[in-house]
Design an enzyme around this catalytic site. Structure first.
Site, PDB file in Angstrom:
ATOM      1  N   LYS A  85      10.696   8.448 -73.073  1.00 20.93           N
ATOM      2  CA  LYS A  85      11.637   9.450 -72.587  1.00 20.93           C
ATOM      3  C   LYS A  85      13.053   9.124 -73.050  1.00 20.93           C
ATOM      4  O   LYS A  85      13.386   7.972 -73.299  1.00 20.93           O
ATOM      5  CB  LYS A  85      11.615   9.467 -71.065  1.00 20.93           C
ATOM      6  CG  LYS A  85      10.419  10.189 -70.488  1.00 20.93           C
ATOM      7  CD  LYS A  85      10.602  10.367 -68.980  1.00 20.93           C
ATOM      8  CE  LYS A  85       9.329  10.949 -68.360  1.00 20.93           C
ATOM      9  NZ  LYS A  85       9.485  11.077 -66.890  1.00 20.93           N
ATOM     10  N   GLY A  86      13.879  10.120 -73.128  1.00 13.11           N
ATOM     11  CA  GLY A  86      15.287   9.870 -73.426  1.00 13.11           C
ATOM     12  C   GLY A  86      15.600   9.977 -74.906  1.00 13.11           C
ATOM     13  O   GLY A  86      16.712   9.684 -75.330  1.00 13.11           O
ATOM     14  N   CYS A  87      14.639  10.390 -75.700  1.00 10.87           N
ATOM     15  CA  CYS A  87      14.920  10.584 -77.119  1.00 10.87           C
ATOM     16  C   CYS A  87      14.978  12.088 -77.391  1.00 10.87           C
ATOM     17  O   CYS A  87      14.344  12.872 -76.712  1.00 10.87           O
ATOM     18  CB  CYS A  87      13.823   9.960 -77.965  1.00 10.87           C
ATOM     19  SG  CYS A  87      13.581   8.222 -77.610  1.00 10.87           S
ATOM     20  N   GLN A  88      15.734  12.465 -78.406  1.00  8.83           N
ATOM     21  CA  GLN A  88      15.908  13.879 -78.705  1.00  8.83           C
ATOM     22  C   GLN A  88      14.718  14.466 -79.437  1.00  8.83           C
ATOM     23  O   GLN A  88      14.410  15.630 -79.296  1.00  8.83           O
ATOM     24  CB  GLN A  88      17.158  14.050 -79.552  1.00  8.83           C
ATOM     25  CG  GLN A  88      18.406  13.851 -78.761  1.00  8.83           C
ATOM     26  CD  GLN A  88      19.260  15.080 -78.838  1.00  8.83           C
ATOM     27  OE1 GLN A  88      19.198  15.814 -79.807  1.00  8.83           O
ATOM     28  NE2 GLN A  88      20.029  15.323 -77.813  1.00  8.83           N
TER      29      GLN A  88
END
Ligand SMILES: Cc1ncc(COP(=O)(O)O)c(C=O)c1O
Ligand SMILES: Cc1ncc(COP(=O)(O)O)c(C=O)c1O
Lengths: 405, 138, 405, 138
Positions: free
Chosen positions: B49-52
């Site tokens: 999570k947390g990646c574009q």
């Protein structure tokens, strides 16, 4: 830093204002604080230089806005000493924050469960819970106040029990300025297994608050009472509790996966920050906290209490003037009436002398009902006020009194 | 080579680049050498999570060393993954746990990537360290 | 007024910005619009000259703030041609507005009832309704889209029925820019006795909207997409409907009478505006609407469609570039991919050339799922953009393409 | 005297005042002549919303004319009430319905009262007109 009142006042452009031909004397700080140039400039700077929607943006403006926004979260975390950054949720203000929690508790408690409110609350910390109780049939108990306006802790000891699920009260009463003994109340509540929400709308501007030390479960304040802009505030909640409650609103950013069949929520803090937030407001809020820390909360507290002392002594000399909540433990708020005169009439005349006070119920009707009065005149002082201003207030009050009696 | 040596090499490699195009081209080049990840490993369990762009990371312990497989839909992200795996692949859990991660700042990746991408980068490193800690307890 | 692009651009300080050494080219207008000086200045002016909490204040600052705040409500009413001022509720944005309505419908509908969403929605118009359906067991039906990205009205005719209580969809899709045939949908829904909520987040900036003419039941938009500040928007609802639904939040201002036993809500619009609102935001929103009207929505619409035409033609010449939602009825948004390249990579490279676009799912995952793609590059044009900027975009795209393939 | 005449008189009276103290003192003076309202008439039914201090207004039809009784907790508001009743008390419904209310602007009450107070004022006038319309239909 030493406390240079003239230097500080010069940071606030509005203090140069004339009202009805007189110098503005702003004694309505508890309703909203005034705004220093650095905060105003940070808003302009945002719109002139890096206005952009945040998170998920791939371009530089969006990244700069995102970074400033998240920096502000870190500033708030650090100032209030929360453990984790994601425990700081940006909201549109205290009212919004409280509604997130009261809505979140709709499902967590039910019939037979009880909740406790203090008798000294702002409507924003009463109505959301009444709405909750209507949905889950929990029982709302009230900590009564005594004639000085103080909470009766003996009564609290009688009504708190294992049935109590959450206790909510303000740190400082907006109507009277009384500082509530929240450490004791938090301890007592936790001993009974109840959570505690503290409404810090009226405390955060006046002294330093350490959330981990308080061990409070939820805490909230509004930026517009902290030298910040309107439309922004924060909710602090312990991580495990924020993870437990449902969000109040659904929307963009707060989900990790959306299909028409099923949606899963994103991690904290995004889960509670649906939609495009008040980005410039969040950034300016951080600047306001920096500004207050530069002045120093010790300095602020000391100076404000000197003002309070001076004003209380002087006001008491006015014949027929009665102060409500005239106790030892309070912030720089004085709530009073002149017997036989309506607060509204006094406020109207004071305004003609450039003196801004608030009159009426102060969104705290139960307190007014308790004292059986339609309202009070509330003078709420801040570190921007001066002793001279208090002198002018007293003169204007005498004139109002003679006109109105 | 130790993790530290490799990091030092990378810092030097990156210091030669004069502009972003060279940096990006190098990362794109690196991305091509990335070991192929099985399609079935690209499952929700492995998503970071947390990646574009979507990033998957799989890890397994092989004779005391951690074997990582990772992939992304975006080529620039694949380049970042390639850099990380050069450093962390086939290391013992302890080597990874004890390694310093401020090479990222030194590479200039942080400035030249965006904060959002840097977030993704930190999410990946966090996940790599998380695996290392998990395996070290086995 | 004639449309002088250079004059207009000079109203926007941010357009002078350099990004990575290049002139900023801002093509992310659908995410958030840029802000003209008059709007920025109105915020500073508020904090420098009349910052104060509104309503119930007896002093001049409070009265000035209240008056400006209420003037802004009248500006919004007039611009969107609502019948009554109190039908305009200020919210923190579109997401908040939709949640007010979806929460209000929790009690109004129940098991066996149905609601209809379009397949072309932003998460903010999906998730709140899913949350509602979870509470009242209503069934969520979806108007499917075709391969051009258009809503299939024949399908709508099949799923709408007397069971349908409310239909909600956006006026313009943020992901594709397609203008939905809302007049027809409103008519069809009303014939079946269903209410309609239109999410105008992506339409209000591009053409003039007449709420009474549309006869829509609820409508909402965000100021930050209308040259206004972040953290503010409005909800329009027909008076009788707003009177019918419960408020989402409780607090100060939104009640007329509070005791611990019982609370009664205030009249519209206060009922839905609990707590201190985003006062500077509301005032600046009014200034933004004035600014847009000064330029003229006819001018804006005409110019933007010329830009759209030019850009579409030029982009189509790029080999392997596929536009989604390339239909006749759309606003100046182009959503595309270059086959074989991830949108995120393209966005990253464009940023290096100073070109700001959005990439990814655009908070509209169901649309991406439909096309079976992880996302798109979205170029969203506004009346601030120029034909030259489109040329630079195309060049930069070609460079990105050669670097990435 | 017609409503219009009375309004004209008021406009003249107010035009003589040089500052706010005189205006306020005059209103306070007027408030003292207000006919006493029965305490039991000060009930929730008679409360006018939108005023900063509580305002009660009671109306009854007496031989074709409307008799108003009103009061407020605040003396300045009582002054405003006195002004309104001077004009509207003991008039026929139609006289009230047809009367113009822009004398308020002309008196300068609107500027010298505050918008909030002006709102209260308009709420009172609205309520007065509302009664007139209601009685005219009986
Ligand atoms: C169609 C649509 N609906 C809703 C929203 C949400 O608006 P906001 O983030 O201002 O609440 C957006 C914004 O991106 C949008 O484009
Ligand atoms: C004690 C207290 N609680 C809550 C509030 C509500 O804060 P806001 O209006 O910023 O939501 C206030 C503000 O007056 C307050 O004084």
């Amino acid at each position: 830093m030493s406390f240079d009142i003239n230097k500080i006042r010069s940071d606030f452009p509005i203090l140069k204002k004339k009202i009805n031909g007189k110098q503005l004397i702003y004694f309505d700080n508890a309703a909203t604080s005034q705004t220093p140039s650095c905060v105003i400039d940070s808003i302009s700077d945002y719109y002139k230089n890096y206005n952009s929607n945040i998170h998920r943006g791939v371009h530089s403006l969006s990244e700069q806005a995102t970074e400033s926004y998240e920096d502000s979260r870190e500033k708030i975390r650090a100032h209030f000493n929360a453990k984790y950054k994601e425990e700081i949720i940006f909201t549109s203000g205290t009212t919004h924050s409280i509604n997130i929690v009261s809505n979140g508790f709709v499902k967590l408690i039910g019939k037979g469960d009880e909740v406790i409110v203090s008798g000294l609350e702002h409507h924003s910390n009463i109505v959301p819970w009444q709405m909750m109780c209507e949905k889950n049939n929990a029982k709302l108990n009230v900590i009564p106040i005594n004639d000085d306006g103080e909470l009766d802790l003996d009564e609290l000891k009688k009504i708190v029990s294992k049935k109590t699920k959450i206790v909510f009260l303000n740190h400082v009463s907006n109507a009277l300025g009384i500082i509530n003994p929240i450490e004791e109340i938090i301890k007592l509540s936790h001993e009974n297994g109840a959570y505690v929400l503290i409404d810090g709308a009226q405390s955060a501007a006046h002294f330093k608050i350490d959330l981990q030390h308080l061990d409070v479960d939820f805490f909230t304040a509004s930026a517009h009472k902290l030298c910040g802009p309107t439309g922004i505030g924060f909710l602090y909640g312990k991580k495990e509790l924020l993870n437990k409650i449902d969000p109040l609103m659904g929307g963009g950013e707060m989900i990790s996966d959306v299909t028409f069949e099923k949606t899963s929520y994103a991690d904290l803090p995004q889960k509670f920050e649906a939609g495009t937030p008040n980005i410039s407001g969040v950034i300016a809020f951080g600047v306001a906290i920096d500004y207050l820390n530069k002045i120093g909360f010790n300095n602020i507290e000391k100076y404000e209490l000197e003002l309070l002392d001076y004003a209380t002594t002087k006001l008491k000399k006015i014949d027929g003037l009665k102060i409500y909540g005239d106790v030892k433990n309070k912030t720089s708020v004085i709530s009073f009436n002149i017997i036989g005169i309506h607060s509204y009439d006094i406020g109207s005349i004071l305004d003609k002398y450039g003196v801004a006070v608030r009159t009426g119920q102060h969104c705290a009707q139960p307190i007014m009902d308790y004292f059986n009065i339609p309202g009070t005149v509330r003078v709420s002082l801040s570190f921007l006020n001066t002793f001279d201003e208090i002198d002018i207030l007293c003169e204007a009050l005498l004139k109002a009194k003679s006109m109105l009696s | 080579m130790t993790i530290e040596n490799l990091q030092q090499n990378l810092i030097e490699d990156f210091s030669f680049f004069e502009d972003w195009t060279q940096r990006y081209e190098y990362m794109i080049e690196l991305s091509k050498g990335l070991e192929k990840m099985d399609e079935q490993m690209k499952n929700d369990k492995n998503i970071i999570k947390g990646c574009q762009s979507k990033v998957w990371l799989h890890a397994e312990l092989n004779e005391g060393k951690i074997k990582f497989l990772a992939d992304s839909e975006a080529i620039i992200t694949r380049g970042i993954i390639a850099i990380l795996l050069t450093i962390f692949n086939n290391r013992t859990p302890n080597e990874i746990i004890e390694s310093d991660t401020n090479f990222i700042e030194k590479i200039g990746l942080k400035e030249h990537l965006s904060p959002n991408r840097a977030n993704g980068l930190y999410s990946m490193i966090k996940q790599i360290k998380f695996y290392a800690i998990a395996f070290s307890k086995k």
